[in-house]
Design a protein around this motif. Structure first.
Motif, PDB file in Angstrom:
ATOM      1  N   TYR A   1     -32.279 -52.119 -68.769  1.00 63.57           N
ATOM      2  CA  TYR A   1     -32.892 -50.941 -67.938  1.00 63.57           C
ATOM      3  C   TYR A   1     -33.465 -51.622 -66.280  1.00 63.57           C
ATOM      4  N   LEU A   2     -34.308 -52.553 -66.036  1.00 64.59           N
ATOM      5  CA  LEU A   2     -34.989 -53.382 -65.480  1.00 64.59           C
ATOM      6  C   LEU A   2     -33.847 -54.263 -64.337  1.00 64.59           C
ATOM      7  N   ALA A   3     -32.536 -54.256 -64.978  1.00 65.08           N
ATOM      8  CA  ALA A   3     -32.233 -54.978 -63.857  1.00 65.08           C
ATOM      9  C   ALA A   3     -30.796 -54.080 -63.172  1.00 65.08           C
ATOM     10  N   ASP A   4     -30.891 -52.458 -63.818  1.00 66.40           N
ATOM     11  CA  ASP A   4     -30.625 -51.425 -63.387  1.00 66.40           C
ATOM     12  C   ASP A   4     -32.166 -51.041 -62.131  1.00 66.40           C
ATOM     13  N   PHE A   5     -32.643 -50.653 -62.747  1.00 67.77           N
ATOM     14  CA  PHE A   5     -34.615 -50.263 -61.390  1.00 67.77           C
ATOM     15  C   PHE A   5     -33.909 -51.521 -60.266  1.00 67.77           C
ATOM     16  N   GLU A   6     -34.044 -52.870 -60.748  1.00 68.62           N
ATOM     17  CA  GLU A   6     -33.937 -53.423 -59.678  1.00 68.62           C
ATOM     18  C   GLU A   6     -32.771 -53.112 -58.805  1.00 68.62           C
ATOM     19  N   LYS A   7     -32.029 -52.828 -59.686  1.00 66.29           N
ATOM     20  CA  LYS A   7     -30.641 -52.901 -57.935  1.00 66.29           C
ATOM     21  C   LYS A   7     -30.940 -51.167 -57.581  1.00 66.29           C
ATOM     22  N   LYS A   8     -31.034 -50.234 -58.268  1.00 66.75           N
ATOM     23  CA  LYS A   8     -31.511 -49.450 -57.800  1.00 66.75           C
ATOM     24  C   LYS A   8     -32.376 -49.076 -56.170  1.00 66.75           C
ATOM     25  N   PHE A   9     -33.489 -49.954 -56.875  1.00 67.26           N
ATOM     26  CA  PHE A   9     -35.334 -50.159 -55.611  1.00 67.26           C
ATOM     27  C   PHE A   9     -34.438 -50.685 -54.512  1.00 67.26           C
ATOM     28  N   LEU A  10     -33.330 -51.922 -55.068  1.00 69.24           N
ATOM     29  CA  LEU A  10     -33.239 -52.486 -53.599  1.00 69.24           C
ATOM     30  C   LEU A  10     -31.386 -51.834 -52.924  1.00 69.24           C
ATOM     31  N   GLU A  11     -30.530 -50.948 -53.118  1.00 68.18           N
ATOM     32  CA  GLU A  11     -30.627 -50.348 -52.679  1.00 68.18           C
ATOM     33  C   GLU A  11     -31.215 -49.552 -52.103  1.00 68.18           C
ATOM     34  N   GLN A  12     -31.924 -48.425 -52.316  1.00 70.58           N
ATOM     35  CA  GLN A  12     -33.022 -47.587 -51.814  1.00 70.58           C
ATOM     36  C   GLN A  12     -33.948 -48.285 -50.344  1.00 70.58           C
ATOM     37  N   LYS A  13     -33.725 -49.694 -50.252  1.00 72.30           N
ATOM     38  CA  LYS A  13     -34.447 -50.044 -49.740  1.00 72.30           C
ATOM     39  C   LYS A  13     -35.991 -50.100 -50.293  1.00 72.30           C
TER      40      LYS A  13
END
Length: 164
Positions: free
Chosen positions: A78-90
């Motif tokens: 879950y955290l890896a996906d949170f990190e990915k989406k967080f960075l994609e959304q700047k």
């Protein structure tokens, strides 16, 4: 439960949607709406289902196995996906999860992380996993807890003790 104009509401996410609509804490584009829904659902999965299973297990062996699964398999995923989406959304630049502004996703994610994993009695157990798999995301969470949302948390040492 929330009552507005004599109408009683229940269900946390439905109430968040209502309040978000009233107070400008939603976004209007389809991807942004998806992301808000994603964060609400993923947060529910982690905190109510996975962590709840660990927290309320009566059998010590089951509790130990559930905790290991949570720390080794579930949280990192879950955290890896949170990190990915967080960075994609700047989010690392805007300071918010979705659309560059405060949304109900920020409220739910930050309050749940603070309550379940960052309480002083649990931080030593969970923080290494959180920071390893989502360093930028966790930096955002810590900034919200000590900054924008600080007044909501008060003295975190006075919360219920759900020790590791």
């Amino acid at each position: 439960i929330l009552e507005v104009d004599g109408y009683r509401m229940n269900q946390e996410d439905a109430i968040l949607q209502f309040l978000g609509s009233r107070h400008g804490l939603l976004v209007h584009d389809a991807i942004g709406r998806y992301l808000i829904g994603y964060y609400l659902a993923a947060t529910e999965d982690i905190f109510k289902v996975l962590y709840g299973k660990y927290l309320f297990s009566q059998d010590e062996e089951e509790k130990k196995a559930t905790k290991a699964d949570l720390l080794v398999n579930q949280l990192p995923l879950y955290l890896a996906d949170f990190e990915k989406k967080f960075l994609e959304q700047k989010g690392d630049q805007t300071g918010w999860l979705v659309g560059g502004k405060a949304t109900i996703a920020d409220i739910k994610v930050v309050t749940n992380l603070n309550t379940f994993f960052l309480h002083p009695d649990r931080k030593a157990c969970f923080y290494p996993v959180l920071i390893k798999h989502a360093p930028q995301f966790m930096k955002y969470v810590e900034n919200k807890i000590s900054g924008d949302f600080a007044r909501f948390f008060g003295d975190s040492t006075k919360r219920a003790d759900y020790s590791c």
